[in-house]
Design a protein around this motif. Structure first.
Motif, PDB file in Angstrom:
ATOM      1  N   LYS A  41      -1.163  -0.391  -7.067  1.00 24.55           N
ATOM      2  CA  LYS A  41      -1.789  -0.985  -8.244  1.00 24.55           C
ATOM      3  C   LYS A  41      -0.760  -1.836  -8.969  1.00 24.55           C
ATOM      4  N   GLU A  70      -3.687   3.593   0.618  1.00 22.67           N
ATOM      5  CA  GLU A  70      -4.279   3.160  -0.645  1.00 22.67           C
ATOM      6  C   GLU A  70      -3.491   1.972  -1.177  1.00 22.67           C
ATOM      7  N   VAL A 108       0.842  -1.189   0.000  1.00 25.79           N
ATOM      8  CA  VAL A 108       0.000   0.000   0.000  1.00 25.79           C
ATOM      9  C   VAL A 108       0.880   1.243   0.000  1.00 25.79           C
ATOM     10  N   SER A 109       0.308   2.334  -0.486  1.00 27.54           N
ATOM     11  CA  SER A 109       0.997   3.618  -0.357  1.00 27.54           C
ATOM     12  C   SER A 109       0.394   4.328   0.843  1.00 27.54           C
ATOM     13  N   ILE A 159      -3.807   8.179   5.264  1.00 24.42           N
ATOM     14  CA  ILE A 159      -4.485   7.737   4.052  1.00 24.42           C
ATOM     15  C   ILE A 159      -3.696   6.568   3.487  1.00 24.42           C
TER      16      ILE A 159
END
Length: 188
Positions: free
Chosen positions: A107, A104, A92-93, A102
């Motif tokens: 990908k 995310e 994840v970032s 946050i």
């Protein structure tokens, strides 16, 4: 009553215990838990409540003075969580905005954030550490995945080059290339 069932507390430090507890068997018992966090599991209802905590499976009665005064123990800070995620490369970032964390997902199937460390396969078959540069559009309109030339990062101002094998660094195992190739972000 200062604490309630479910509250997290931190037990006083070794130094405090040495300086304030005079009963040898209690001293020995408390030192085992010095500085650790525990959850309150039971509270006696009295003017001077006694607590049971999970760390010792409710064996000992604890008093307010044995817990740190500062606060009920907090869950890990945003900085701690962010640091752990970054160090462990959890796919994840992470960024912090206005005191909020946050998170995310990366990908990996399609793309990675620019400057992500990656391993690339060189024409001579060797693997080299590089930084991801993103998608590169050729003159013919073909979209290629690329890394920065000579292993530099984007802020160092060098161009990028298309690659046929780009594997996120945290997914690369030099002892098991076949398994690593499952994480190639370049579509065959």
């Amino acid at each position: 009553m200062k604490y309630k069932v479910g509250d997290k507390v931190q037990i006083k430090s070794e130094e405090w215990i040495y300086n304030n507890v005079g009963i040898p068997w209690v001293l020995a018992y408390l030192l085992e838990y010095a500085g650790k966090y525990a959850k309150i599991t039971h509270v006696s209802e009295s003017d001077d409540p006694k607590y049971r905590i999970d760390i010792d499976y409710g064996e000992f009665e604890w008093f307010n003075l044995l817990f740190e005064e500062n606060t009920i123990a907090e869950t890990p800070t945003l900085q701690d969580i962010s640091k752990t995620i970054r160090e462990q490369n959890l796919g994840v970032s992470v960024k912090e905005e206005d005191g909020k964390l946050i998170i995310e997902p990366l990908k990996v199937e399609h793309d990675l954030p620019v400057d992500t460390p990656v391993m690339v396969k060189m024409p001579n078959g060797e693997w080299k550490l590089a930084y991801y540069a993103g998608e590169l559009k050729t003159q013919s309109g073909e979209i290629l995945k690329s890394t920065w030339v000579r292993g530099y990062k984007s802020e160092q101002g060098f161009g990028s080059i298309g690659q046929t094998h780009i594997i996120p660094f945290d997914k690369f195992d030099p002892n098991n290339i076949n398994e690593s190739l499952k994480h190639n972000i370049v579509k065959p």
